[in-house]
Motif scaffolding. Structure first.
Motif, PDB file in Angstrom:
ATOM      1  N   ALA A  64       1.835 -25.990  -4.317  1.00 46.64           N
ATOM      2  CA  ALA A  64       0.795 -26.358  -3.359  1.00 46.64           C
ATOM      3  C   ALA A  64       1.020 -27.768  -2.818  1.00 46.64           C
ATOM      4  O   ALA A  64       0.872 -28.009  -1.620  1.00 46.64           O
ATOM      5  CB  ALA A  64      -0.582 -26.246  -4.009  1.00 46.64           C
ATOM      6  N   SER A  65       1.399 -28.693  -3.693  1.00 37.96           N
ATOM      7  CA  SER A  65       1.657 -30.056  -3.221  1.00 37.96           C
ATOM      8  C   SER A  65       2.916 -30.108  -2.362  1.00 37.96           C
ATOM      9  O   SER A  65       2.987 -30.885  -1.398  1.00 37.96           O
ATOM     10  CB  SER A  65       1.757 -31.030  -4.390  1.00 37.96           C
TER      11      SER A  65
ATOM     12  N   TYR B  41       3.896 -27.661  -0.403  1.00 41.37           N
ATOM     13  CA  TYR B  41       3.509 -27.079   0.881  1.00 41.37           C
ATOM     14  C   TYR B  41       2.689 -28.071   1.727  1.00 41.37           C
ATOM     15  O   TYR B  41       2.748 -28.026   2.951  1.00 41.37           O
ATOM     16  CB  TYR B  41       2.744 -25.774   0.683  1.00 41.37           C
TER      17      TYR B  41
ATOM     18  N   SER C  61       6.386 -21.600  -6.769  1.00 40.64           N
ATOM     19  CA  SER C  61       5.233 -20.689  -6.740  1.00 40.64           C
ATOM     20  C   SER C  61       5.533 -19.368  -7.437  1.00 40.64           C
ATOM     21  O   SER C  61       4.624 -18.690  -7.914  1.00 40.64           O
ATOM     22  CB  SER C  61       4.784 -20.433  -5.303  1.00 40.64           C
TER      23      SER C  61
END
Length: 88
Positions: free
Chosen positions: A53-54, A56, A32
């Motif tokens: 994001a994936s 997380y 990130s």
């Protein structure tokens, strides 16, 4: 309630989930922040925040495993003490 999985499986799941949450959180934060070691070279993903994001989402899945397996450990420990109400 009775436990669904054995005590050894529950403890194994707890340990693996804790390690996975820590490791994936570190990897997600590196992606990130667009760290050049992970997003700058050829063949690496160009959209670091999308990869983060994936990752997380995977952390959330492991957190769900941790809650479920932790509850299974609690049920095993309660059963080994004599049930919900102990008269000793």
């Amino acid at each position: 309630m009775k436990p669904v999985v054995s005590a050894l499986n529950a403890w194994s799941c707890v340990v693996i989930s804790v390690f996975a949450i820590v490791i994936l959180s570190v990897l997600g934060s590196l992606f990130s922040s667009n760290n050049h070691a992970y997003t700058g070279s050829e063949g690496e993903p160009e959209d670091g925040p999308a990869v983060a994001a994936s990752i997380y989402v995977a952390v959330l899945v492991y957190a769900g495993f941790l809650v479920f397996c932790g509850f299974q450990v609690f049920l095993h420990r309660r059963a080994s003490r004599g049930g919900a109400i102990s008269l000793n």
